[in-house]
Design a protein around this motif. Sequence first.
Motif, mmCIF file in Angstrom:
data_model
loop_
_atom_site.group_PDB
_atom_site.id
_atom_site.type_symbol
_atom_site.label_atom_id
_atom_site.label_comp_id
_atom_site.label_asym_id
_atom_site.label_seq_id
_atom_site.Cartn_x
_atom_site.Cartn_y
_atom_site.Cartn_z
ATOM 1 N N VAL A 35 0.861 -1.183 0.000
ATOM 2 C CA VAL A 35 0.000 0.000 0.000
ATOM 3 C C VAL A 35 0.896 1.231 0.000
ATOM 4 O O VAL A 35 1.788 1.362 0.849
ATOM 5 C CB VAL A 35 -0.934 0.031 1.225
ATOM 6 N N VAL A 36 0.673 2.127 -0.957
ATOM 7 C CA VAL A 36 1.471 3.349 -1.075
ATOM 8 C C VAL A 36 0.540 4.559 -0.976
ATOM 9 O O VAL A 36 -0.496 4.603 -1.658
ATOM 10 C CB VAL A 36 2.243 3.404 -2.404
ATOM 11 N N ALA A 37 0.925 5.528 -0.159
ATOM 12 C CA ALA A 37 0.158 6.775 -0.023
ATOM 13 C C ALA A 37 1.085 7.950 -0.291
ATOM 14 O O ALA A 37 2.205 7.998 0.239
ATOM 15 C CB ALA A 37 -0.454 6.890 1.365
ATOM 16 N N GLU A 38 0.631 8.896 -1.085
ATOM 17 C CA GLU A 38 1.438 10.081 -1.383
ATOM 18 C C GLU A 38 0.533 11.259 -1.723
ATOM 19 O O GLU A 38 -0.567 11.087 -2.250
ATOM 20 C CB GLU A 38 2.397 9.807 -2.538
ATOM 21 N N VAL A 39 1.006 12.453 -1.400
ATOM 22 C CA VAL A 39 0.295 13.684 -1.752
ATOM 23 C C VAL A 39 0.670 14.038 -3.186
ATOM 24 O O VAL A 39 1.841 14.270 -3.497
ATOM 25 C CB VAL A 39 0.669 14.838 -0.798
#
Length: 213
Positions: free
Chosen positions: A114-118
Amino acid sequence: MQINVPMPFAMTRLLRWFVLLLALVSLTGCATSLYRPVWTAPDAANIALGRSAVAVLVPSESERRLSEDAFVQYLQPALDMTALHMAAGQASTVPASVDATRSEAKRLGFQSLVVAEVVETYEREVFRPRFGVFVGSGYHYGLWGRFPFGYPDYPYGETVRRSVIEVSLFSLTNNELLWSGKAELFATDSFVDSVEPLADALIKDLVARGIVR
């Protein structure tokens, strides 16, 4: 002796409309996902996730570690989840890109990521109404004339900062993107503040689509 005083008809109708409005708002809130839009692979529900890692791509290393730990806290009951920085140990650094993060997670033996980025931050001018409240009998002379109990005033402008955050779920075994969604939230000083709503909406959407059981 008890005397029942009937409620005026107009007030009864107003109360019924108010209750109906609350019910509609509640139903709408339950059915609406934080992520818009959402893309899902056709075979996503048939792929086992196995051991999962979570990575948060932010410039600050300390912010990244805190955010990944927070994601694990909220996702751990449903997924076999580990923060990527914990698996990498002291040598962990902020990956340069999503592809580099996927390669690192696969090297460490994870089956999914799982990858989260703005992806975007912007400012918007919004206008909010004013309403001056006058308590007591009589009338109040406001900017717009003579009104009982209260008066409308000029609206005022306010600048708000919004962030668009993209969260993606990859199968490292199949080298495939399984799920991706974008969420728009108020920008905060710390990414950690956004983790709880992101993780909560993520797990609900994955369960609804049969990706997580």
